[in-house]
Design an enzyme around this catalytic site. Structure first.
Site: not given
Length: 332
Positions: A105, A253-254, A256, A229, A34
């Site tokens: 979901r 998730g990077a 995030d 970057g 999430g």
């Protein structure tokens, strides 16, 4: 008087099942995900005082999520337990084209977020609020809750950060564009990814994306470019920050992690370019393991990577030393 929280995030958290490369023979790794949950955990691991606003089901997965946040030092007093709806689940698979998501979901507890149930005390006692377009896409009431939370935070003097994270499967592109534009008008920090922004603004050029956000009133824009970057833009200056090469295995998730690390450093008083350099290193480290949460780095790992690249490591500030950061500052 000291504000209780540096960062409060609002959104949906889910249970993650991630299948590593190698297919079914490798099995599924259970984790959690999430986007705003990932971000607030990343910020907490890096020293920020955090809280999370969401709803989870009264089920084993909901209880595991509450335990996770508590173990990570994230305040859970604003997490509502919903006995009538389940905690969401998603699956991640990998191939040569990257990582792919599938979701269960619909009707989740978090989709039942609504303005009437927002924890006003939490949202008015933070220095930063973080929301995302995914939180707005999961239901009309959750979208309304995001706008109401932004209004509450702003009235209390907090700054608002917004990730334009786009999931086309969740809503029509025309509605997504309209909601994202209206939200950007109310935000202080925009954190778009170049891929999402291509659909929203018709371009993946970081300068044009930043200009579009500035035209809507956003003071600080950080365009995330993945392994390349990021691009940091303020009204009077801009900085292109190169990516840091690592042995990446999973980018889940990077982005995030970047959000959480960036906001943790903003809360610590860093200028936007310095916060983005730090977040760039944190996000790179987040790609070196599988899952959205497990690889999120701690400050010592980020510092080590920065030093290995000859980059400055920011000083850790005590909360009594922190001042509200200026939105405009040097891009040096």
């Amino acid at each position: 008087m000291k504000t209780p929280f540096d960062l409060v995030a609002l959104g949906e958290a889910m249970v993650e099942f991630n299948r590593a490369r190698g297919g079914a023979a490798r099995g599924w790794l259970q984790g959690f995900g999430g986007d705003t949950s990932n971000a607030v955990i990343a910020a907490s691991r890096l020293g920020a005082r955090c809280a999370y606003v969401t709803r989870v089901g009264d089920d084993v997965f909901g209880r595991e999520l509450v335990s996770l946040w508590s173990a990570e030092g994230v305040d859970t007093s604003a997490v509502a337990i919903d006995a009538a709806a389940p905690t969401g689940v998603y699956f991640v698979t990998h191939d040569d084209a990257g990582h792919h998501f599938a979701y269960l979901r619909s009707g989740s507890a978090a989709s039942r977020l609504a303005p009437a149930g927002l924890p006003e005390r939490c949202l008015t006692n933070t220095r930063l609020l973080h929301v995302s377009a995914i939180s707005q896409a999961i239901s009309a009431t959750a979208c309304d809750a995001c706008f109401a939370a932004i209004d509450l935070a702003h009235r209390a003097g907090a700054r608002v950060a917004y990730d334009t994270n786009l999931r086309p499967a969740l809503w029509p592109l025309a509605r997504a564009r309209a909601i994202v534009v209206e939200t950007l008008r109310r935000c202080d920090f925009a954190l778009p990814g170049a891929d999402d922004a291509r659909h929203l603004f018709g371009s993946d050029d970081p300068r044009r994306i930043a200009d579009e956000c500035h035209a809507l009133g956003v003071a600080v824009v950080v365009v995330k470019l993945g392994r390349d970057g990021c691009y940091v833009s303020q009204h009077d200056c801009a900085d292109r920050i190169a990516g840091i090469p690592v042995d990446a295995v999973d980018a889940t998730g990077a982005g995030d992690c970047f959000d959480g690390a960036f906001l943790a450093r903003i809360a610590a008083g860093d200028a936007a370019p310095d916060a983005a350099r730090y977040a760039n290193a944190a996000a790179a480290l987040a790609t070196t393991g599988y899952g959205a949460v497990a690889p999120l780095p701690r400050s010592n790992a980020v510092a080590a990577l920065l030093r290995s690249q000859g980059l400055a490591v920011p000083k850790t500030r005590s909360q009594s030393d922190v001042v509200t950061p200026k939105l405009h500052g040097s891009c040096a």
